[in-house]
Write a protein that holds these residues in place. Structure first.
Motif, PDB file in Angstrom:
ATOM      1  N   ILE A 102       0.842  -1.207   0.000  1.00  0.00           N
ATOM      2  CA  ILE A 102       0.000   0.000   0.000  1.00  0.00           C
ATOM      3  C   ILE A 102       0.876   1.256   0.000  1.00  0.00           C
ATOM      4  CG2 ILE A 102      -1.743   1.297   1.303  1.00  0.00           C
ATOM      5  CD1 ILE A 102      -2.789  -1.304  -0.024  1.00  0.00           C
ATOM      6  N   ARG A 103       1.952   1.229   0.767  1.00  0.00           N
ATOM      7  CA  ARG A 103       2.791   2.421   0.933  1.00  0.00           C
ATOM      8  C   ARG A 103       3.658   2.723  -0.289  1.00  0.00           C
ATOM      9  NH1 ARG A 103       4.806   6.386   0.430  1.00  0.00           N
ATOM     10  NH2 ARG A 103       6.246   7.513   1.747  1.00  0.00           N
ATOM     11  N   GLN A 108       0.750   5.341  -1.318  1.00  0.00           N
ATOM     12  CA  GLN A 108      -0.108   5.901  -0.268  1.00  0.00           C
ATOM     13  C   GLN A 108       0.730   6.227   0.964  1.00  0.00           C
ATOM     14  OE1 GLN A 108      -3.401   6.626  -0.455  1.00  0.00           O
ATOM     15  NE2 GLN A 108      -3.364   5.981  -2.594  1.00  0.00           N
ATOM     16  N   ASN A 110      -0.898   8.356   3.415  1.00  0.00           N
ATOM     17  CA  ASN A 110      -1.913   8.819   4.349  1.00  0.00           C
ATOM     18  C   ASN A 110      -2.015   7.830   5.512  1.00  0.00           C
ATOM     19  OD1 ASN A 110      -4.746   8.832   5.472  1.00  0.00           O
ATOM     20  ND2 ASN A 110      -4.847  10.656   4.161  1.00  0.00           N
ATOM     21  N   VAL A 113      -5.146   5.490   5.469  1.00  0.00           N
ATOM     22  CA  VAL A 113      -5.056   4.422   4.468  1.00  0.00           C
ATOM     23  C   VAL A 113      -4.114   3.321   4.960  1.00  0.00           C
ATOM     24  CG1 VAL A 113      -4.316   3.858   2.109  1.00  0.00           C
ATOM     25  CG2 VAL A 113      -5.624   5.943   2.553  1.00  0.00           C
ATOM     26  N   CYS A 116      -5.711   1.319   7.692  1.00  0.00           N
ATOM     27  CA  CYS A 116      -6.670   0.347   7.145  1.00  0.00           C
ATOM     28  C   CYS A 116      -5.946  -0.902   6.642  1.00  0.00           C
ATOM     29  CB  CYS A 116      -7.492   0.980   6.018  1.00  0.00           C
ATOM     30  SG  CYS A 116      -8.695   2.182   6.613  1.00  0.00           S
TER      31      CYS A 116
END
Length: 172
Positions: A102-103, A108, A110, A113, A116
């Motif tokens: 995700i990162r 992302q 945030n 996020v 999550c």
């Protein structure tokens, strides 16, 4: 037979309940640490995930050993710790991979996020851990097998006991 089934289902309910309570406490601990390390301390997402998971995992081990699975005595603390370490390392790697995905590739940064992604990895990891803890980490003591049970010798058992029949004397 009903008693055995009842005791095993009540034992399972105790394990699930205690696992849930320990999991909830460690969940809050891990989320709080992740947020503090990532947002407040400025550490990277993967480093924050790693540190928060290791701390929560350590708390979880002692809570599970002394409460959730306390009735499952272990013959070897070394074996139990090793199995716990392996299971949690695999689920930690799963969580790190998800947060890193995700990162970095998705870009992302945030905190919501990433949190999550962290929660999703904890949810999947918790299911895997519960099943692995019951099967490999905190195993039930094994019942003695029939091969290890000694059968009483005829000289050790009085006549009429344990299925022995008194010898018949001839009337001659």
């Amino acid at each position: 037979m009903q008693r055995r089934r009842g005791s095993s289902s009540s034992r399972l309910l105790k394990e699930i309940g205690a696992f849930g309570v320990v999991g909830a406490v460690c969940f809050v601990l891990e989320l709080g640490l992740f947020q503090a390390l990532y947002s407040a301390a400025g550490l990277g997402a993967v480093t924050s995930k790693f540190a928060s998971t290791v701390i929560a995992m350590t708390v979880a081990y002692f809570a599970h050993r002394h409460w959730s699975f306390s009735h499952r005595s272990s013959a070897s603390l070394r074996r139990e710790c090793s199995a716990f370490f392996v299971v949690n390392t695999l689920t930690l790697l799963l969580g790190l991979a998800l947060v890193a995905l995700i990162r970095y590739p998705l870009g992302q940064d945030n905190a919501i996020v990433l949190q999550c992604a962290n929660v999703a990895s904890i949810a999947v990891g918790s299911q895997v851990r519960f099943l692995c803890y019951r099967k490999w980490v905190f195993r039930l003591p094994s019942a003695p097998s029939m091969a290890t049970c000694e059968r009483p010798q005829a000289a050790d058992v009085p006549f009429g006991g344990a299925g022995q029949v008194a010898p018949v004397r001839s009337a001659a």
